[in-house]
Enzyme design. Structure first.
Site, PDB file in Angstrom:
ATOM      1  N   GLY A  57      90.478 143.917   1.979  1.00 17.53           N
ATOM      2  CA  GLY A  57      89.141 144.472   2.217  1.00 17.53           C
ATOM      3  C   GLY A  57      88.576 144.016   3.551  1.00 17.53           C
ATOM      4  N   GLN A  61      81.936 144.163   6.329  1.00 11.05           N
ATOM      5  CA  GLN A  61      81.029 143.386   7.185  1.00 11.05           C
ATOM      6  C   GLN A  61      81.653 142.056   7.629  1.00 11.05           C
ATOM      7  OE1 GLN A  61      77.366 142.085   5.306  1.00 11.05           O
ATOM      8  NE2 GLN A  61      76.619 141.143   7.196  1.00 11.05           N
ATOM      9  N   LEU A  62      82.419 141.426   6.738  1.00 10.72           N
ATOM     10  CA  LEU A  62      82.848 140.055   7.013  1.00 10.72           C
ATOM     11  C   LEU A  62      84.300 139.894   7.448  1.00 10.72           C
ATOM     12  CD1 LEU A  62      81.154 138.211   3.995  1.00 10.72           C
ATOM     13  CD2 LEU A  62      80.187 138.863   6.201  1.00 10.72           C
ATOM     14  N   ASP A  83      93.214 146.795   4.580  1.00 12.94           N
ATOM     15  CA  ASP A  83      92.144 147.581   3.952  1.00 12.94           C
ATOM     16  C   ASP A  83      92.738 148.933   3.579  1.00 12.94           C
ATOM     17  OD1 ASP A  83      89.503 148.912   3.380  1.00 12.94           O
ATOM     18  OD2 ASP A  83      88.708 147.113   4.317  1.00 12.94           O
ATOM     19  N   ILE A  84      91.925 149.782   2.922  1.00 17.27           N
ATOM     20  CA  ILE A  84      92.378 151.153   2.636  1.00 17.27           C
ATOM     21  C   ILE A  84      91.810 152.131   3.654  1.00 17.27           C
ATOM     22  CG2 ILE A  84      92.806 150.866   0.171  1.00 17.27           C
ATOM     23  CD1 ILE A  84      89.970 151.936  -0.341  1.00 17.27           C
ATOM     24  N   ASP A 101      96.031 148.626  -0.764  1.00 19.16           N
ATOM     25  CA  ASP A 101      95.101 149.001  -1.830  1.00 19.16           C
ATOM     26  C   ASP A 101      95.266 147.980  -2.945  1.00 19.16           C
ATOM     27  OD1 ASP A 101      93.680 150.060  -3.905  1.00 19.16           O
ATOM     28  OD2 ASP A 101      94.575 152.064  -3.783  1.00 19.16           O
ATOM     29  N   ILE A 102      94.220 147.215  -3.204  1.00 20.91           N
ATOM     30  CA  ILE A 102      94.361 146.137  -4.194  1.00 20.91           C
ATOM     31  C   ILE A 102      94.557 146.666  -5.609  1.00 20.91           C
ATOM     32  CG2 ILE A 102      93.153 144.336  -2.894  1.00 20.91           C
ATOM     33  CD1 ILE A 102      90.772 145.050  -4.952  1.00 20.91           C
ATOM     34  N   TYR A 190      78.224 144.474 -10.071  1.00 26.12           N
ATOM     35  CA  TYR A 190      78.685 143.561  -9.011  1.00 26.12           C
ATOM     36  C   TYR A 190      78.613 142.107  -9.500  1.00 26.12           C
ATOM     37  CZ  TYR A 190      78.548 141.279  -4.348  1.00 26.12           C
ATOM     38  OH  TYR A 190      78.762 140.482  -3.248  1.00 26.12           O
ATOM     39  N   LYS A 194      81.603 139.451 -10.453  1.00 30.80           N
ATOM     40  CA  LYS A 194      81.766 138.191  -9.723  1.00 30.80           C
ATOM     41  C   LYS A 194      81.788 136.990 -10.676  1.00 30.80           C
ATOM     42  CE  LYS A 194      82.142 139.545  -5.389  1.00 30.80           C
ATOM     43  NZ  LYS A 194      83.320 139.259  -4.542  1.00 30.80           N
TER      44      LYS A 194
END
Ligand SMILES: NC(=O)C1=CN([C@@H]2O[C@H](COP(=O)(O)OP(=O)(O)OC[C@H]3O[C@@H](n4cnc5c(N)ncnc54)[C@H](O)[C@@H]3O)[C@@H](O)[C@H]2O)C=CC1
Ligand SMILES: CC(=O)[C@H](N)C(=O)O
Length: 368
Positions: A57, A61-62, A83-84, A101-102, A190, A194
């Protein structure tokens, strides 16, 4: 039976019973279960010093910032971004990039094997606001994807970093401050995913010896990358708008207090916890914090540099409800005590850094 169960409830297999076995999908077509100490993925001492890193991923942003940061430490070619999505040219040219793709377990395993990965930073996720807009995709990426990552990491003896978030807490958690260990009943998919990640990682640590490490990040503020659809996004967008238009419409109420951190502190914390000696970690998941502010306080600080700056408020009820259930202040004393965590950037330096970045970007854009 009870003795065997008790064995994997201890952090180290000191009780002399058999090493735990890996979950059955590690075995491919073989019905046998292989003890964890079989050592079929062994590396020499020399090789062990040179980490080979995969970031999942990585185009969010990170991830690009993390890749740049880790490449300074481990060498450009030893850090693979994945990433995808299709990478922008400057990212593609800056170091190894690969499609991953995870949700595709075999693809993930192939990448880990072919590239002899030793450390995995698992950044793929759907964030809080986009997660609420697409619950089934968030459930797949954040939960099923995590299961694939955990299994591959355990099978190949990787050190695994998975970020958690202030969003892993909910309205029944203590909010000011929020300690590491307390009630966690988040109300977003989300947050639920987590908490699941934190617990599964910890379970794999005790059950299979997986070296799982996790930090709960506050809202992260970055200058050169866009946020991916979260509740704290306003604190990134405000700077861009302040410089470009001199005004900003905020989607949270002016008094909504949330913990925040500048990206450089976040990336440094991530490497520090990954490099921390195992014996210094009393937990597998830590809160980290830097500052805590409201939109009104942030706007006030921006005003010191942009006197004509104007903020209006047009509250998004979904994001506001999420923010109202999250921590206002984060207690990160365990991270500070165990592995020496210390943030560098507070609100005034954050604002100066962000405005300088966007100011110079703007001047370059106007000159062209
Ligand atoms: N940005 C922040 O303020 C915070 C981030 N975090 C965590 O840090 C991690 C990284 O966050 P961001 O970069 O902000 O997220 P982001 O939303 O900007 O990026 C996530 C990336 O995951 C990728 N992705 C989606 N589905 C995928 C799949 N099936 N396979 C592979 N990749 C897939 C997306 O293409 C995207 O590039 C996430 O796990 C997030 O929960 C935690 C707290 C705060
Ligand atoms: C704090 C986070 O996890 C993220 N930025 C979000 O707002 O969803």
């Amino acid at each position: 039976m009870l003795r065997r169960v008790a064995c994997w409830m201890q952090p180290s297999p000191a009780c002399g019973c058999r090493a735990p076995v890996l979950p059955s999908r590690f075995l491919g077509t073989s019905p046998r279960q292989i003890p964890m100490d079989a050592n079929f993925h062994s590396t020499s001492f020399l090789e062990a010093d040179q980490q080979r890193v995969l970031i999942t991923g990585g185009l969010g942003q990170l991830g690009v910032g993390l890749a740049n940061f880790l490449r300074k430490r481990f060498g450009k070619d030893n850090v693979i971004l994945s990433d995808i999505r299709k990478p922008p040219e400057h990212v593609f040219l800056s170091g190894p990039f690969i499609y991953s793709d995870i949700l595709d377990y075999k693809n993930l395993r192939e990448i880990v094997v072919n590239n002899r990965i030793t450390w995995l930073f698992h950044y793929s996720a759907l964030l809080s606001a986009v997660g609420e807009a697409n619950v089934s995709l968030a459930r797949a990426v954040n939960i099923t994807g995590l299961h694939n990552v955990l299994d591959v990491a355990a099978e190949h003896g990787l050190r695994l970093f998975v970020p958690s978030t202030i969003g892993a807490f909910g309205p029944t958690s203590p909010r000011n401050p929020t300690p590491d260990l307390c009630i966690q009943r988040p109300r977003t998919i989300y947050g639920v995913s987590k908490v699941h990640a934190e617990l599964m990682g910890e379970y794999y640590y005790y059950r299979y010896g997986l070296d799982f490490r996790c930090l709960r990040y506050p809202g992260i503020i970055s200058a050169d990358s866009q946020p991916g659809g979260g509740t704290t996004d306003y604190a990134v967008q405000i700077f861009h708008e302040a410089v470009k238009n001199g005004r900003f419409e905020c989607n949270l109420k002016p008094d909504t207090r949330l913990p925040m951190m500048y990206i450089d502190d976040c990336l440094r914390a991530t490497l520090e916890v990954m490099e921390a000696p195992a014996e210094s970690l009393s937990m597998r998941t830590y809160n980290i914090n830097a500052m805590s502010f409201t939109p009104a306080e942030l706007a006030q600080e921006v005003l010191k540099h942009v006197p004509e700056f104007q903020v209006t408020y047009n509250v998004d009820p979904v994001r506001q409800a999420i923010a109202d259930s999250w921590p206002m202040n984060f207690d990160d004393s365990n991270a500070r005590k165990d592995w020496g965590w210390k943030h560098d950037i507070d609100l005034p330096e954050l604002v100066t850094t962000m405005l300088n970045f966007h100011g110079s970007e703007n001047r370059v854009a106007q000159a062209n």
